[in-house]
Design a protein around this motif. Sequence first.
Motif, mmCIF file in Angstrom:
data_model
loop_
_atom_site.group_PDB
_atom_site.id
_atom_site.type_symbol
_atom_site.label_atom_id
_atom_site.label_comp_id
_atom_site.label_asym_id
_atom_site.label_seq_id
_atom_site.Cartn_x
_atom_site.Cartn_y
_atom_site.Cartn_z
ATOM 1 N N ILE A 6 -109.533 -20.315 22.726
ATOM 2 C CA ILE A 6 -108.540 -19.364 23.234
ATOM 3 C C ILE A 6 -108.165 -19.715 24.678
ATOM 4 O O ILE A 6 -106.983 -19.773 25.031
ATOM 5 N N HIS A 9 -105.849 -22.783 24.827
ATOM 6 C CA HIS A 9 -104.603 -22.800 24.056
ATOM 7 C C HIS A 9 -103.440 -22.358 24.951
ATOM 8 O O HIS A 9 -103.551 -21.364 25.674
ATOM 9 N N PHE A 11 -100.790 -20.736 24.481
ATOM 10 C CA PHE A 11 -100.312 -19.364 24.298
ATOM 11 C C PHE A 11 -101.108 -18.373 25.145
ATOM 12 O O PHE A 11 -100.572 -17.368 25.601
ATOM 13 N N CYS A 27 -111.667 -12.833 16.920
ATOM 14 C CA CYS A 27 -111.179 -13.964 16.122
ATOM 15 C C CYS A 27 -112.201 -14.333 15.051
ATOM 16 O O CYS A 27 -113.398 -14.189 15.264
ATOM 17 N N TYR A 49 -102.187 -15.989 13.723
ATOM 18 C CA TYR A 49 -103.044 -17.151 13.534
ATOM 19 C C TYR A 49 -102.714 -18.240 14.546
ATOM 20 O O TYR A 49 -101.565 -18.402 14.949
ATOM 21 N N ILE A 50 -103.731 -18.999 14.882
ATOM 22 C CA ILE A 50 -103.569 -20.254 15.598
ATOM 23 C C ILE A 50 -103.969 -21.333 14.592
ATOM 24 O O ILE A 50 -105.117 -21.354 14.125
ATOM 25 N N GLN A 52 -105.355 -24.528 13.337
ATOM 26 C CA GLN A 52 -106.295 -25.515 13.871
ATOM 27 C C GLN A 52 -106.152 -26.869 13.175
ATOM 28 O O GLN A 52 -106.389 -27.905 13.761
ATOM 29 N N GLY A 76 -102.110 -26.316 16.319
ATOM 30 C CA GLY A 76 -101.812 -25.797 17.652
ATOM 31 C C GLY A 76 -100.730 -24.738 17.674
ATOM 32 O O GLY A 76 -100.600 -24.005 18.647
ATOM 33 N N ASP A 77 -99.943 -24.640 16.593
ATOM 34 C CA ASP A 77 -98.871 -23.641 16.565
ATOM 35 C C ASP A 77 -99.428 -22.236 16.326
ATOM 36 O O ASP A 77 -100.441 -22.060 15.651
ATOM 37 N N VAL A 78 -98.718 -21.266 16.859
ATOM 38 C CA VAL A 78 -99.028 -19.856 16.626
ATOM 39 C C VAL A 78 -98.219 -19.404 15.412
ATOM 40 O O VAL A 78 -97.031 -19.682 15.309
ATOM 41 N N ALA A 102 -107.284 -22.043 10.167
ATOM 42 C CA ALA A 102 -106.615 -21.292 11.235
ATOM 43 C C ALA A 102 -107.572 -20.273 11.841
ATOM 44 O O ALA A 102 -108.493 -19.797 11.175
#
Length: 154
Positions: A6, A9, A11, A27, A49-50, A52, A76-78, A102
Amino acid sequence: MFEQVIANHPFFMGMGEYNTNLIAEHCINTEFKPGEFIFKSDTPAQQFYIIQHGKVSLEIAGAKTGSVIIQTLREGDVLGWSWLFAPYRWHFDARSVEHTIALFIEGKWLREYCEQDHDLGYILMNRVAQLTIQRLQATRLQLLDLYGKSSERR
């Protein structure tokens, strides 16, 4: 366990150690098989979600077109912003394209926490607004692509 994920990241960067540690406590890891829906449009949205590992397609369903992929998300995307805005229902379908791992984050809890910490809420709103703009742009481009294809058939 998830504090470093977290904290590192993009975000969550700049949200402060206290907040990132608190978010990390809410999480859990989750996995999805290829083809499995992560969520479906118009169902309750209480998490995000992130990604992974793996790929996730964001889809919209049209009566004439069937499912249309508007964006593919990767490591890596949210994934997901509908948990932050009433009526807290998903606007798209999300489907795992390949085996996906994720980080599941309790969005409902985070939304309620932001009611107490408006500074964090402001930062979060700005970041989710950027995600929303990206998704709307992707949707616009996909619709333009579909419209162009249907114009060529005439």
